[in-house]
Motif scaffolding. Sequence first.
Motif, mmCIF file in Angstrom:
data_model
loop_
_atom_site.group_PDB
_atom_site.id
_atom_site.type_symbol
_atom_site.label_atom_id
_atom_site.label_comp_id
_atom_site.label_asym_id
_atom_site.label_seq_id
_atom_site.Cartn_x
_atom_site.Cartn_y
_atom_site.Cartn_z
ATOM 1 N N LYS A 117 0.844 -1.211 0.000
ATOM 2 C CA LYS A 117 0.000 0.000 0.000
ATOM 3 C C LYS A 117 0.873 1.253 0.000
ATOM 4 C CE LYS A 117 -4.103 -1.836 2.162
ATOM 5 N NZ LYS A 117 -4.925 -1.958 3.350
ATOM 6 N N LEU A 161 0.733 5.399 0.205
ATOM 7 C CA LEU A 161 -0.120 6.554 0.512
ATOM 8 C C LEU A 161 0.540 7.829 -0.010
ATOM 9 C CD1 LEU A 161 -2.641 7.692 2.065
ATOM 10 C CD2 LEU A 161 -1.050 8.092 3.965
ATOM 11 N N LEU A 173 -4.723 6.672 -1.603
ATOM 12 C CA LEU A 173 -4.169 5.371 -1.212
ATOM 13 C C LEU A 173 -4.206 4.403 -2.388
ATOM 14 C CD1 LEU A 173 -3.074 3.623 1.189
ATOM 15 C CD2 LEU A 173 -5.442 2.824 1.482
ATOM 16 N N ASP A 228 -3.384 0.517 -3.564
ATOM 17 C CA ASP A 228 -3.180 -0.828 -3.014
ATOM 18 C C ASP A 228 -2.806 -1.747 -4.176
ATOM 19 O OD1 ASP A 228 -3.157 -3.170 -1.666
ATOM 20 O OD2 ASP A 228 -5.241 -3.079 -0.953
ATOM 21 N N ALA A 280 -7.197 2.478 -4.052
ATOM 22 C CA ALA A 280 -8.021 1.938 -2.963
ATOM 23 C C ALA A 280 -8.972 2.998 -2.416
ATOM 24 C CB ALA A 280 -7.136 1.414 -1.843
ATOM 25 N N ALA A 297 -0.341 2.503 5.659
ATOM 26 C CA ALA A 297 0.286 2.191 4.364
ATOM 27 C C ALA A 297 1.692 1.660 4.592
ATOM 28 C CB ALA A 297 0.328 3.441 3.500
ATOM 29 N N ASP A 298 2.234 0.959 3.603
ATOM 30 C CA ASP A 298 3.610 0.443 3.691
ATOM 31 C C ASP A 298 4.611 1.530 3.345
ATOM 32 O OD1 ASP A 298 2.792 -2.377 4.043
ATOM 33 O OD2 ASP A 298 1.912 -2.046 2.065
#
Length: 413
Positions: free
Chosen positions: A2, A4, A39, A41, A46, A59-60
């Motif tokens: 993910k 952001l 975001l 994904d 997303a 988020a990653d």
Amino acid sequence: MKILLSNIRQLLQVRDEVKQPLRGSQMVELPILEEAWLLLDGDLIADYGSMRLNTLPEADQIVDCTGKFVLPTWCDSHSHLVYAGNREGEFIDRLNGLSYQEIAAKGGGILNSAELLQRTSEKDLYQQSEQRLKEVMALGTGAMEIKSGYGLTEESEMKMLKVARQLEENHPIDIKTTFLGAHAIPKEFNKNGDAYIDHIIKEILPAVAKEELADFIDIFCEEGYFNVAQMESIIQAGQQFGLAAKVHLNQFNSIGGIPAAVRHKALTVDHLEVMKEEDYEALQSGETLAVALPGCSYFLGIPYTPARELIQRNIPLALATDMNPGSAPSGNMNFVLSAACIKMKMTPEEAINASTINGAFAMGLENTHGSITRGKKASVIITKQIPSYGYLPYSFGSDLIHQVLIAGKEIRT
Ligand code: NIG
Ligand code: FE
């Protein structure tokens, strides 16, 4: 994974489902979310929201977009990106006074590119084309259409379409392919267009369809190339194989092709530099989209497609590059955006709509591309820090892109 995008100054082209291509006054509306987050994904969008109201999602990876604008990647619905070599020699001939048509009449032009492509191996053609594809992805194009049309034999038309399919397999960009066997009459057919059209319909098209190499069908309907009756035969033959038509029309002359194409429910009619009243009226009465190619007008010095008239008459309009070696050797949609504003008097909002959501409609990708919509492809342009989005067309020739994400993958390194 993910990602952001936070602190976005303006998130452009935020829409729920769009059912119809935009037309008339809808072209002026560019929906914007101020101070936003987005975001992504994996390869999809997303969610999005306002930095002011919402708490940020997990988020990653977080990308700070302070002062930057985010918009969907360009949808280039008309290109001939797969070709061999170049025609810089003919460019010089034109600078020295010959016209595009005079060069073609001497056996140059499309036939010149076809001769070279026939001699080029599939591997070499792939490598030449991939270089161009990487360039246009870095310039913000996230979905594009690629035509055949420099093969003009079964073997070489298939070679072009296979290369286009391989490009899509190996890169995150979405590519739609169009079979343009009827681009010019090959020398072997001695100017007998009917015989070549017959050969296309009986031999080449079935072979292309059998291997599922094409999504659309096309023909160059123009004096000295193919006439309206031949165009109608090609459109109908394509329909037998489920291929909708996207046709080259009205580049130099208006010969009745647009009313016929609209009658046969063509998806798009492209070029339209020369228009008659009957052409406008046909488009107003049907569902066919108009596609303007300002890079071609710029390069050849021919009239620009009358965008204001098309918009005023409520005709849906998309913008594309026409990237090809003869009439538009550039796949830069940012330039197309500028040229559309500067030369065709489109507003930045109209030009962005025509280059994103309407471009997606022009290649049947409206459900996955062309807007910031939940569930659509995570394909976005992040601009540099610029004063406003109008700066994109205004600063023609400048590179205002900070990063491009296509299906969630960072393109610029
Ligand atoms: O869209 N007009 C026909 N086809 C291309 C140009 C082909 C060429 O010159 O190689 C176009 O402009
Ligand atoms: Fe073209």
